[in-house]
Design a protein around this motif. Structure first.
Motif, short mmCIF file in Angstrom:
data_model
loop_
_atom_site.label_atom_id
_atom_site.label_comp_id
_atom_site.label_asym_id
_atom_site.label_seq_id
_atom_site.Cartn_x
_atom_site.Cartn_y
_atom_site.Cartn_z
N THR A 112 2.33 18.95 1.57
CA THR A 112 1.98 20.19 2.27
C THR A 112 1.76 21.26 1.21
O THR A 112 2.63 21.51 0.38
CB THR A 112 3.11 20.63 3.21
N LYS A 156 0.84 -1.20 0.00
CA LYS A 156 0.00 0.00 0.00
C LYS A 156 0.87 1.25 0.00
O LYS A 156 1.96 1.26 0.56
CB LYS A 156 -0.91 0.01 1.22
N ARG A 157 0.39 2.27 -0.62
CA ARG A 157 1.06 3.57 -0.64
C ARG A 157 0.42 4.47 0.40
O ARG A 157 -0.77 4.33 0.74
CB ARG A 157 0.95 4.22 -2.03
N LYS A 158 1.20 5.43 0.88
CA LYS A 158 0.65 6.40 1.82
C LYS A 158 -0.41 7.24 1.13
O LYS A 158 -0.44 7.34 -0.10
CB LYS A 158 1.77 7.31 2.34
N LYS A 159 -1.24 7.88 1.93
CA LYS A 159 -2.26 8.78 1.38
C LYS A 159 -1.58 10.09 0.99
O LYS A 159 -0.57 10.49 1.58
CB LYS A 159 -3.34 9.04 2.42
N ASP A 163 -2.43 13.07 1.56
CA ASP A 163 -2.37 14.01 2.69
C ASP A 163 -1.21 13.73 3.63
O ASP A 163 -0.77 14.63 4.36
CB ASP A 163 -3.68 13.97 3.49
N ASP A 164 -0.69 12.52 3.62
CA ASP A 164 0.44 12.17 4.49
C ASP A 164 1.78 12.67 3.97
O ASP A 164 2.74 12.75 4.73
CB ASP A 164 0.52 10.64 4.66
N ILE A 165 1.84 13.00 2.70
CA ILE A 165 3.14 13.37 2.12
C ILE A 165 3.17 14.76 1.48
O ILE A 165 4.24 15.20 1.06
CB ILE A 165 3.60 12.33 1.08
#
Length: 180
Positions: free
Chosen positions: A176, A167-170, A172-174
């Motif tokens: 700004t 799975k890849r991060k969302k 919003d997690d990476i």
């Protein structure tokens, strides 16, 4: 394949079918890699392509960590990736252009390698990028000059298994955003 499908379906393969890869496909991957941008167009990426069964065995025994040798035991191609040191990220007089110095060579090589990986997937091939390797042994085995910094070894072949992609991060997690 459409670009998004190529990007989404590419994954690391740790078990290969004992099936050769056409030289034309290897060259297509390398040509695609060469299209990536580089610092001031310095083009310092270098590729050392191994298809010889004798050298493949030596690389797997001496150049790779045992678990990577096992992961690639049937891979018909290993590509050692390196870059010419002290060029990308440096001014003409040899001083670093900023605090990153040779990291720019590694950055450029990463861009080139990503093109290679995506072209491999586009051609129906699969890959594994390995950073745990013995650079000194590889340099000796392949007679790679001291002017090059070895970064990775990429196995290329046809998958013998189809693992689930991690799975890849969302987003919003990476990301700004700085908006007005």
């Amino acid at each position: 394949m459409e670009f998004n499908e190529v990007a989404v379906t590419r994954k690391s393969i740790r078990k290969y079918a004992a099936r050769p890869v056409a030289k034309e496909d290897i060259e297509a991957m390398l040509r695609c890699a060469m299209e990536a941008p580089s610092w001031k167009n310095s083009q310092t990426a270098r590729y050392h392509v191994i298809t010889s069964s004798t050298i493949l065995q030596a690389m797997k025994q001496e150049g790779l960590a045992p678990f990577n040798a096992e992961n690639t035991k049937d891979a018909p191609v290993l590509i050692v990736t390196s870059f010419v040191k002290d060029v990308a990220g440096f001014d003409k007089d040899g001083t670093p252009s900023n605090e990153l110095g040779n990291l720019w060579g590694a950055y450029d090589l990463g861009l080139h390698n990503e093109n290679l990986l995506l072209k491999a997937r586009d051609l129906g091939l699969d890959t594994l990028v390995m950073g745990i390797r013995d650079a000194k042994a590889i340099q000796r085995l392949l007679n790679i000059p001291e002017t090059e910094i070895i970064v990775s070894v990429i196995s290329v072949g046809y998958k013998a298994m189809d693992p689930e992609k991690p799975k890849r991060k969302k987003l919003d997690d990476i990301v700004t955003y700085y908006e007005t």
